[in-house]
Design a protein around this motif. Structure first.
Motif, PDB file in Angstrom:
ATOM      1  N   GLU A 636       0.775  -0.999   0.265  1.00 20.95           N
ATOM      2  CA  GLU A 636       0.270   0.377  -0.089  1.00 20.95           C
ATOM      3  C   GLU A 636       0.708   0.870   0.183  1.00 20.95           C
ATOM      4  OE1 GLU A 636      -4.291   0.838   1.971  1.00 20.95           O
ATOM      5  OE2 GLU A 636      -2.947   1.852   2.898  1.00 20.95           O
ATOM      6  N   VAL A 637       1.090   2.287  -1.317  1.00 19.52           N
ATOM      7  CA  VAL A 637       1.654   2.814  -1.643  1.00 19.52           C
ATOM      8  C   VAL A 637       0.658   4.382  -0.998  1.00 19.52           C
ATOM      9  CG1 VAL A 637       2.819   4.653  -3.022  1.00 19.52           C
ATOM     10  CG2 VAL A 637       3.222   1.474  -2.541  1.00 19.52           C
ATOM     11  N   THR A 638       1.270   5.315  -0.333  1.00 17.07           N
ATOM     12  CA  THR A 638       0.270   6.936  -0.118  1.00 17.07           C
ATOM     13  C   THR A 638       1.474   7.700  -0.813  1.00 17.07           C
ATOM     14  OG1 THR A 638      -0.340   5.863   1.645  1.00 17.07           O
ATOM     15  CG2 THR A 638      -0.654   8.014   1.442  1.00 17.07           C
ATOM     16  N   PHE A 639       0.819   8.490  -1.476  1.00 18.91           N
ATOM     17  CA  PHE A 639       2.471   9.656  -2.180  1.00 18.91           C
ATOM     18  C   PHE A 639       1.593  10.811  -1.548  1.00 18.91           C
ATOM     19  CE2 PHE A 639       1.858   6.905  -5.258  1.00 18.91           C
ATOM     20  CZ  PHE A 639       2.478   6.014  -6.061  1.00 18.91           C
ATOM     21  N   TYR A 640       3.081  11.608  -1.615  1.00 18.09           N
ATOM     22  CA  TYR A 640       2.573  12.605  -1.087  1.00 18.09           C
ATOM     23  C   TYR A 640       3.373  14.241  -1.432  1.00 18.09           C
ATOM     24  CZ  TYR A 640       1.874  10.549   3.799  1.00 18.09           C
ATOM     25  OH  TYR A 640       0.916   9.911   4.642  1.00 18.09           O
ATOM     26  N   PRO A 641       2.717  15.773  -2.090  1.00 12.63           N
ATOM     27  CA  PRO A 641       1.419  16.144  -1.029  1.00 12.63           C
ATOM     28  C   PRO A 641       0.482  15.437  -0.656  1.00 12.63           C
ATOM     29  CG  PRO A 641       2.013  17.327  -2.140  1.00 12.63           C
ATOM     30  CD  PRO A 641       2.753  16.070  -2.573  1.00 12.63           C
ATOM     31  N   ILE A 667      -2.842  -3.871  -9.300  1.00 12.87           N
ATOM     32  CA  ILE A 667      -2.503  -1.829  -9.039  1.00 12.87           C
ATOM     33  C   ILE A 667      -3.932  -1.860  -9.104  1.00 12.87           C
ATOM     34  CG2 ILE A 667      -1.060  -0.683  -9.187  1.00 12.87           C
ATOM     35  CD1 ILE A 667       0.379  -2.038 -11.292  1.00 12.87           C
ATOM     36  N   GLN A 668      -4.122  -1.556  -8.292  1.00 14.28           N
ATOM     37  CA  GLN A 668      -5.573  -0.628  -7.952  1.00 14.28           C
ATOM     38  C   GLN A 668      -5.496   0.592  -7.311  1.00 14.28           C
ATOM     39  OE1 GLN A 668      -8.739  -1.633  -9.060  1.00 14.28           O
ATOM     40  NE2 GLN A 668      -8.330  -3.816  -9.412  1.00 14.28           N
ATOM     41  N   GLY A 669      -6.527   2.246  -7.489  1.00 16.35           N
ATOM     42  CA  GLY A 669      -5.576   3.232  -6.379  1.00 16.35           C
ATOM     43  C   GLY A 669      -5.976   4.536  -7.228  1.00 16.35           C
ATOM     44  N   GLN A 670      -5.046   4.857  -6.908  1.00 13.84           N
ATOM     45  CA  GLN A 670      -5.517   6.379  -7.675  1.00 13.84           C
ATOM     46  C   GLN A 670      -2.969   6.854  -7.332  1.00 13.84           C
ATOM     47  OE1 GLN A 670      -7.183  10.504  -5.785  1.00 13.84           O
ATOM     48  NE2 GLN A 670      -6.872  10.822  -8.000  1.00 13.84           N
ATOM     49  N   VAL A 671      -3.402   7.164  -8.813  1.00 14.39           N
ATOM     50  CA  VAL A 671      -1.572   8.146  -8.684  1.00 14.39           C
ATOM     51  C   VAL A 671      -1.588   9.498  -9.492  1.00 14.39           C
ATOM     52  CG1 VAL A 671      -0.945   5.240  -8.879  1.00 14.39           C
ATOM     53  CG2 VAL A 671      -1.571   6.922 -10.663  1.00 14.39           C
ATOM     54  N   SER A 716       7.019  12.627  -2.644  1.00 12.00           N
ATOM     55  CA  SER A 716       7.977  11.261  -1.918  1.00 12.00           C
ATOM     56  C   SER A 716       7.014  10.535  -2.030  1.00 12.00           C
ATOM     57  CB  SER A 716       8.210  11.248  -0.586  1.00 12.00           C
ATOM     58  OG  SER A 716       7.411  12.166   0.272  1.00 12.00           O
ATOM     59  N   TYR A 717       6.828   8.899  -1.447  1.00  7.92           N
ATOM     60  CA  TYR A 717       5.712   8.442  -0.725  1.00  7.92           C
ATOM     61  C   TYR A 717       5.972   7.427   0.170  1.00  7.92           C
ATOM     62  CZ  TYR A 717       7.772   5.139  -4.199  1.00  7.92           C
ATOM     63  OH  TYR A 717       8.504   4.455  -4.447  1.00  7.92           O
ATOM     64  N   ARG A 718       4.896   6.566   1.535  1.00  7.01           N
ATOM     65  CA  ARG A 718       5.152   6.149   1.770  1.00  7.01           C
ATOM     66  C   ARG A 718       4.437   4.726   2.068  1.00  7.01           C
ATOM     67  NH1 ARG A 718       6.699   6.315   7.321  1.00  7.01           N
ATOM     68  NH2 ARG A 718       6.542   5.104   8.313  1.00  7.01           N
ATOM     69  N   ILE A 719       5.401   3.507   1.992  1.00  6.92           N
ATOM     70  CA  ILE A 719       5.276   1.919   1.403  1.00  6.92           C
ATOM     71  C   ILE A 719       5.221   1.651   2.643  1.00  6.92           C
ATOM     72  CG2 ILE A 719       7.066   2.042   0.876  1.00  6.92           C
ATOM     73  CD1 ILE A 719       6.574  -0.200  -0.896  1.00  6.92           C
ATOM     74  N   ARG A 803       2.354  20.015   7.136  1.00  5.53           N
ATOM     75  CA  ARG A 803       1.505  18.522   6.949  1.00  5.53           C
ATOM     76  C   ARG A 803       2.230  17.163   5.475  1.00  5.53           C
ATOM     77  NH1 ARG A 803      -4.399  18.868   4.610  1.00  5.53           N
ATOM     78  NH2 ARG A 803      -4.115  16.826   4.222  1.00  5.53           N
ATOM     79  N   GLY A 804       1.783  16.957   6.091  1.00  6.42           N
ATOM     80  CA  GLY A 804       2.916  15.233   5.037  1.00  6.42           C
ATOM     81  C   GLY A 804       3.362  14.478   5.199  1.00  6.42           C
ATOM     82  N   ASP A 805       4.672  13.107   5.030  1.00  4.05           N
ATOM     83  CA  ASP A 805       4.886  12.475   5.283  1.00  4.05           C
ATOM     84  C   ASP A 805       6.443  12.598   6.227  1.00  4.05           C
ATOM     85  OD1 ASP A 805       6.299  12.618   3.648  1.00  4.05           O
ATOM     86  OD2 ASP A 805       6.368  10.723   3.240  1.00  4.05           O
TER      87      ASP A 805
END
Length: 1254
Positions: A636-641, A667-671, A716-719, A803-805
């Motif tokens: 699961e990958v969350t992109f910032y900002p 692959i499912q979701g938003q990028v 960046s992104y958090r995985i 705000r962010g990671d």
């Protein structure tokens, strides 16, 4: 197949004296070995059947009696698909199958080549045998070949290995069926307590292919001749090669294996390979030819080579199988059959014409059975007989037991022997009981002779004639396998299995669930599988260590890219993993835009394969060692900002029949949306993986940058990663993996191009212990974040108002404050501490940072950018003038003396100088080039850094002075792309090595091996031909994988440019004419020679007829000649023409074999070539006269180039660059890259354009 026969006879009298026995033996032979005359083999004879495949090896065969090989004793033997027997387990195929002798492990090689028995293409059988028939036959062969030292040899044990109808490895293609060329050959090792002899048998027409293509040759048509011989392997002294004995070196020598012999029977070869007595090297049998005296070998070799014995073009009609003066054979000093030791060679010569002298007549053998002392196993057309005492009927219907014995004049005399008569087979074709069916006669109608000269089977003196069937007809491997033990060949089962502790399962009934490269171990609650040494995996799936692996699969997805929905289904995924150094390459094809571009930062898609096959630090394990080939990888990958989220699931579904890992990706979701033409860059990073029972987890954050020209955006992104798999819970804890491991990713690469429509990832990985480093000191976090270092990791947290990671922080709209205002407020709040010396940012009326910032307490001032970050180099101390902040006007480098002089002369010449007018040549920085020439003439000289002529350097026409740079290059250079590394100034070599172009500097003519490096990495390419344009400093190359011709400048950040991308099949040789700005190339797929301008325009074919395998090509720009080679096996040649294709003519077509490499030296005016067939490096004048040999002991050259008084060639046996002195012909040096793979083209790069002389 004929029936078995057993007969008891009185003890046999001693054999006749060796000369007479040998005479009778040889006179009974007039043709090559028949396939039915091989030693008996088949599963009913007790043979084990090797698993079919490309690189299969047997489990250790425990010998009842250890055999001697060279000076040592060995109790185990191994057999491998590739035509070789060893006393130890084999390394991976790529470490030896394409290399020449010596190997670094003990080797007994009847036919070492890349053999493949997949899909029922032949079989490999092996066993240990103590039957009197086999031992007796082996004894006769040995006594015939060694009439002195082997006269009393009585073997007690024999080991047989038979390769029956096996094929060469071939790349699978849709349009070409497998080749019908199949080989049959056999090796027999006969031994007693003190000596071991080897017999190699090659029946007539049993060798239909004589070598195999290396796997890395792709569609470059090359074939390496099979190697035949023996090697002791590594010895205690690492500086000294162990002794070895080589029988073949060329294709012709392999062809003659079944036509010639060293004991008088075509197709049979005998060797003394081990003894309790001193035996420095293998000793061959000596019948049929003379051994010349030993002489010292070449410095680079320690082999005993009998290749000369096979070099002639022998036929069965011109071989002299017998030397009447056998007693007069000249031996080296020592025992008659003694071969040279490992430090010398013995040349062997055989008669090539039949001896027409009369042999005498009227002499009948004292024992008619000795007329054919070797038993003749017959054809395998009938069933086997388990136990029967049989003698066959003859073709003429004479009583069973009669045999033909020719006298010395050729007459046949009959000799009756007591025999047991059996009925002949029924003519109706009905199958008979094996115990009742009689064997058929010989193919030529003669009866089978009785066996006499066999060792006694019982102490009482009786000799038993054993069952002696020919090979059986067992159904092909795969229909049914017998399970005998854990080490047996077990078919792979790719379905997931579990271990049940409640109902204990044991290895006895379940070991087939392990990989065939694993062993099974019982524990208190159940069993577990563990991979053997040299393999890794979870025991269910095992792969060989260090070998490349492939992954195939599909990718599907439903994505929202920005606000655009994108759907795709079953896009092809292919990965290639190099296990030696932990590199993984991934390619995904035809993902629609804008999704493909948006997926560039998602390197974890390919990072999975990096973790699976990471290079292991000692004591640590990569992912595949735990999971095997069945697992699920969730990310699961969350992109910032923007906080877009995407989930990726990768499901591994086992290994396919080719041992490729199969994997499905969803692959499912938003990028986030990434504009076209932007590239993504991710710095090297470290990840921690936490291990628990059947699960692995990892959480990390990564920053990446998107660049386009001067634009550089950081995101960046958090995985979060979760890997689940089925583990074996029965093993004790010492099998377990450490709870935390660290993955070091040293290199990350992501690329997408609209032309290819392929998304590519590449990573280099190493797994090992957790290493605590201070990541905060490396400024990993966003400037508006606080970094906290923890053991083995670190964390980033955005500051208040953001705000962010922590890797990417943006102002928090909820605070209502600008970044400057927020930081100002935080600093003021912390100022309540009396010891705090914090800087309070200064903001303008809109809340933005003022360009000039000064510390209120210390008095230091500096400039900041719009984000409040200090501009490096602007800080001033207290009391000094503050820096001038704000936008700076760009400055332009002032013109140098060279540039001003050049512009002045060009203006004086009217903008376009004539060919005879001098114009200063300046480099990219405006300095004088060290070599200056007068227009386009041959008058040149050297200059210093101020442009002044260096006295004594002005040259005569056609001679270019050797100038050296007088100004050191700048120390700071622009940072190149990760796959481009520009070379320094000077002379160096460029060589092609698969997917990269290497750079090897020269110091004079010496190889500067310590400074060699990769110049250009070209993932997915196979570079073959290579040449250099000295005018524009550009390297050009052909790519047989991409079917293109490309080029790149030798400067920082240079991008490869494809200039020919159509109408090619196998572009190989390439030559550049820097005078006329033209290139020439050969295409062995189209059988063409073409030319074009250097930009790819004005392309036309010069020749498309009378070409079979064109390869190397060279150009002489001064005289306007073109040269090329054609290694047509039927009629190899070297040709020449003008550069326009006129005046085509053959220069050389005599005494050449495989002219792979070709070079023209403009200074010596010599055309030279390296021949992989004749093993020679030769030169001639441009008109074909003055031919001479420079070196006649090459290995397997591919390409060659000349520089100064040296030649440099790439070699496929050594996988390196070899240098040869042109005058002495001596090998002077070699460079072997750390990464072993085949080298293709090679060229020399000068700091100036060579002109030569006319």
């Amino acid at each position: 197949m004929r029936g078995d026969r057993a007969d008891k006879r009185p003890a046999l009298p001693p054999p006749p004296p060796p000369p007479l026995l040998l005479l009778l033996l040889l006179l009974s032979r007039a043709a090559a070995l028949h396939p039915g005359e091989l030693f008996p083999y088949g599963q009913s004879r007790g043979d084990q059947l090797l698993q079919e495949g490309d690189d299969e090896s047997s489990a250790a065969v425990k010998l009842a009696l250890p055999l001697r090989f060279y000076e040592a004793q060995f109790g185990e033997l191994y057999v491998v698909t590739n035509g070789i027997i060893s006393t130890q387990d084999f390394p991976r195929e790529t470490q030896y199958v394409d290399d020449d002798f010596p190997t670094d492990f003990p080797a007994i090689a009847p036919f070492l080549a890349d053999i493949d028995t997949s899909h029922g293409r032949g079989r490999v059988l092996y066993r240990e045998d103590t039957s009197p028939a086999v031992l007796g036959l082996a004894a006769r062969y040995v006594r015939a070949g060694f009439p002195r030292s082997g006269a009393h040899f009585a073997p007690t044990h024999a080991f047989l290995a038979t390769w029956e109808q096996v094929g060469a490895y071939e790349e699978a293609t849709r349009w070409a069926p497998p080749s019908g060329e199949l080989n049959t050959f056999q090796a027999v090792l006969a031994s007693d307590k003190s000596d071991t002899y080897a017999l190699f048998l090659y029946p007539a027409n049993g060798l239909q292919f004589f070598g195999t293509r290396p796997k890395e040759s792709y569609n470059v048509q090359l074939e390496l001749p099979a190697r035949v011989g023996f090697c002791r392997g590594e010895v205690d002294d690492p500086k000294r090669e162990g002794p070895y004995f080589s029988l073949t070196s060329t294709e012709q020598s392999v062809k003659n294996l079944y036509q010639h012999s060293n004991l008088g029977i075509p197709g049979v070869w005998a060797f003394h390979i081990g003894s309790t007595s001193p035996l420095d090297n293998v000793r061959p049998a000596t019948v049929g030819g003379d051994l010349s005296k030993a002489h010292p070998s070449a410095p680079l070799g320690h082999s005993f080579s009998r290749a000369a014995a096979l070099e002639g073009d022998y036929t069965e009609g011109n071989l002299d199988y017998y030397d009447e003066n056998e007693e007069d054979v000249e031996y080296p000093p020592g025992e008659p059959e003694e071969a040279s030791n490992g430090h010398s060679t013995v040349d062997v010569s055989f008669h090539s014409e039949a001896d027409s002298r009369p042999l005498g007549g009227g002499i009948s053998p004292p024992d008619s059975e000795l007329a054919s002392p070797l038993p003749r196993p017959t054809s395998r057309d009938g069933p086997e007989t388990d136990s029967a005492t049989l003698n066959p009927p003859t073709k003429e219907g004479r009583p069973q037991g009669e045999t033909d014995a020719p006298d010395l004049k050729g007459r046949a005399e009959s000799s009756e022997q007591p025999a047991t008569t059996v009925p002949a087979p029924a003519e109706t074709g009905d199958s008979l009981d094996p115990s009742q069916q009689a064997p058929p006669p010989y193919p030529d109608g003669r009866a089978q002779p009785a066996d006499r000269d066999v060792p006694p089977a019982h102490p009482g003196g009786e000799a038993v004639l054993p069952n002696y069937p020919g090979p059986d007809h067992t159904p092909p491997l795969g229909r049914r396998r017998q399970v005998v033990g854990v080490e047996d060949d077990i078919s792979s089962n790719t379905e997931v299995f579990t271990y049940n502790a409640a109902n204990k399962e044991t290895c006895e009934h379940n070991h087939e669930r392990c990989s065939r490269h694993a062993f099974c171990t019982d524990y208190a609650t159940g069993f577990c599988c563990h991979c053997r040494s040299r393999f890794y995996g979870n025991g269910k799936h095992c792969l060989p260590e260090g070998t490349p692996h492939r992954v195939n699969g599909k990718v599907s997805g439903h994505l929202r890219v920005g606000h655009t929905p994108v759907h795709f289904t079953d896009a092809d995924l292919h990965a290639y993993v190099v296990g030696d150094d932990g590199r993984a390459y991934l390619a995904i094809g035809h993902i629609p835009q804008p999704a493909a571009q948006a997926l560039l930062p998602l390197t974890p898609i390919g990072g999975l394969f990096g973790w699976l096959f990471a290079l292991e630090r000692p004591g640590w394990e990569n992912g595949f060692s735990l999971t095997g080939a069945t697992f699920i990888h969730d990310m699961e990958v969350t992109f910032y900002p923007g906080e877009e989220r995407v989930r990726i699931t990768q499901t591994a579904e086992g290994l396919d029949p080719e041992n490729y890992l199969s994997i499905q990706t969803n692959i499912q979701g938003q990028v986030p949306y990434i504009p076209a033409n932007f590239t993504a860059h991710i710095a090297p990073y470290k990840e921690l993986y936490h291990y628990s029972d059947s699960a692995v987890t990892s959480t990390s954050s990564r920053a990446y940058s998107l660049t386009l020209g001067a634009i550089n955006q950081t995101r960046s992104y958090r995985i979060h990663q979760n890997i689940t798999y089925q583990a074996c819970r029965h093993a004790p804890r010492h099998w377990a993996t450490p709870t935390t491991q660290q993955l070091n990713v040293d290199r990350v690469f992501a690329l997408y191009t609209d032309e290819e429509k392929v998304l590519r990832f590449a990573v280099t990985n190493q797994i090992g212990p957790v290493e605590d480093v201070d990541e905060c000191s490396e400024n990993r976090c966003h400037p508006s974040a606080t970094c906290s270092n923890t053991p083995g990791s670190f964390s980033c947290r955005c500051q208040p108002g953001y705000r962010g990671d922590g890797f990417q922080c943006t102002p928090d709209p909820a605070s209502g404050l600008r970044p400057c205002e927020s930081q100002q407020r935080d600093a003021q709040a912390q100022r309540t501490h009396p010891v705090a010396q914090l800087h309070i940012p200064q903001c303008d009326e809109q809340g933005h940072f003022l360009p000039l910032q000064c510390h209120g307490s210390t008095g230091f001032c500096w400039c900041v950018d719009p984000d409040g970050q200090e501009v490096p180099g602007t800080r001033t101390p207290p009391g000094s003038v503050p820096p001038r902040c704000g936008p700076q006007e760009p400055t332009q480098r002032p013109r140098t003396v060279c540039e001003r002089w050049r512009e002045s002369l060009l203006e004086h010449y009217g903008g376009t100088p004539r060919d005879d007018q001098y114009v200063p040549q300046c480099d990219d920085l405006g300095y004088f080039m060290p070599l200056q020439c007068h227009g386009k003439s041959d008058f040149c000289w050297c200059v210093d850094q101020d442009g002044r002529e260096v006295p004594g350097t002005r040259s005569q026409p056609g001679i270019t002075p050797a100038c050296i740079p007088t100004l050191a290059p700048p120390t700071a250079q622009p940072t190149p792309r990760p796959d481009v590394s520009p070379p320094p100034v000077g002379t160096f070599l460029l060589y092609a090595q698969g997917q990269q172009i290497g750079h090897l500097p020269l110091n004079g003519t010496r190889l500067q091996k310590d400074t060699a490096k990769t110049l250009l990495s070209l993932h997915g390419s196979i570079v073959v031909g290579i040449d250099y344009d000295c005018r524009e400093r550009m390297v050009y190359w052909t790519d047989v994988a991409g079917r293109t011709i490309s080029r790149a400048r030798l400067e920082s950040g240079a991008e490869p440019e494809t200039i020919i991308n159509s109408g090619l099949i196998s572009p190989e040789g390439l030559a550049i004419d820097h005078f006329r700005r033209t290139m020439y190339w050969t295409d062995s797929g189209l059988d063409k020679i073409e030319r074009a301008r250097l930009d790819g325009s004005e392309r036309r074919a010069l020749f498309h007829t009378d070409l079979v395998n064109p390869r190397a090509i060279a150009v002489d720009p001064i005289r306007g000649n073109l040269y090329w080679t054609d290694w047509n096996r039927e009629a190899p040649k070297i040709e020449s023409s003008s550069l326009d294709g006129e005046n085509r003519r053959i220069l050389v077509n005599k005494d050449i074999g495989l002219p792979n490499g070709l070079t023209f030296d403009p200074f010596s005016k010599l055309l030279c070539w390296a021949d992989a067939g004749t093993k020679k490096l030769e030169c001639t004048l441009p008109d074909g006269t003055g031919r001479r040999v420079i070196q006649n002991n090459l290995n397997y050259p591919f390409s060659i180039v000349s520089y100064a008084d040296h030649f440099y060639h790439t070699d496929w046996r050594r996988d390196g660059v070899i240098s040869v002195n042109r005058d002495s012909g001596q090998f002077t040096d070699e460079y072997l890259p750390e990464q072993r793979s085949h080298l293709y083209g090679i060229t020399a790069v000068y700091p100036y354009c060579p002109t030569g002389r006319k």
